[in-house]
Design a protein around this motif. Sequence first.
Motif, short mmCIF file in Angstrom:
data_model
loop_
_atom_site.label_atom_id
_atom_site.label_comp_id
_atom_site.label_asym_id
_atom_site.label_seq_id
_atom_site.Cartn_x
_atom_site.Cartn_y
_atom_site.Cartn_z
N THR A 2 25.11 18.11 -26.75
CA THR A 2 24.10 19.03 -26.27
C THR A 2 24.54 20.47 -26.49
N ASP A 3 23.64 21.29 -27.01
CA ASP A 3 23.87 22.72 -27.15
C ASP A 3 22.91 23.44 -26.22
N LEU A 4 23.26 24.70 -25.89
CA LEU A 4 22.39 25.53 -25.06
C LEU A 4 22.04 26.80 -25.81
N THR A 6 20.63 30.40 -24.90
CA THR A 6 20.45 31.22 -23.70
C THR A 6 19.97 32.60 -24.08
N SER A 11 18.05 29.22 -20.09
CA SER A 11 18.83 28.37 -21.00
C SER A 11 18.01 27.14 -21.35
N ALA A 13 18.32 23.45 -23.33
CA ALA A 13 19.23 22.46 -23.88
C ALA A 13 18.57 21.77 -25.07
N ARG A 56 11.69 24.02 -20.54
CA ARG A 56 12.16 24.73 -19.34
C ARG A 56 11.80 23.96 -18.08
N GLU A 60 18.43 19.33 -18.90
CA GLU A 60 19.52 20.28 -18.70
C GLU A 60 19.10 21.74 -18.92
N SER A 61 17.81 21.99 -19.16
CA SER A 61 17.33 23.36 -19.31
C SER A 61 17.11 23.99 -17.93
N SER A 62 17.20 25.32 -17.88
CA SER A 62 17.04 26.01 -16.60
C SER A 62 15.59 25.95 -16.14
#
Length: 65
Positions: A2-4, A6, A11, A13, A56, A60-62
């Motif tokens: 997984t990459d983020l 931001t 953020s 994912a 979003r 795992e996204s904010s």
Amino acid sequence: MTDLLTRGDVSLAYETAGAGEPGMVFVHGWCCDRTYFAPQFHHFAADHSVLTIDLRGHGESSAPD
């Protein structure tokens, strides 16, 4: 893996894999996250560039304030 991505306080994912044309983007619907497309993601990564993302507030996204 997984990459983020931001920007500011947001953020997102995402995961990428594979190589080849055409590229494919898998975007989940309401009440899901990027793992919903795991079987398709792995299948198509054998012959295509693939990307899947947590929108979003999902996975795992904010989340929005």
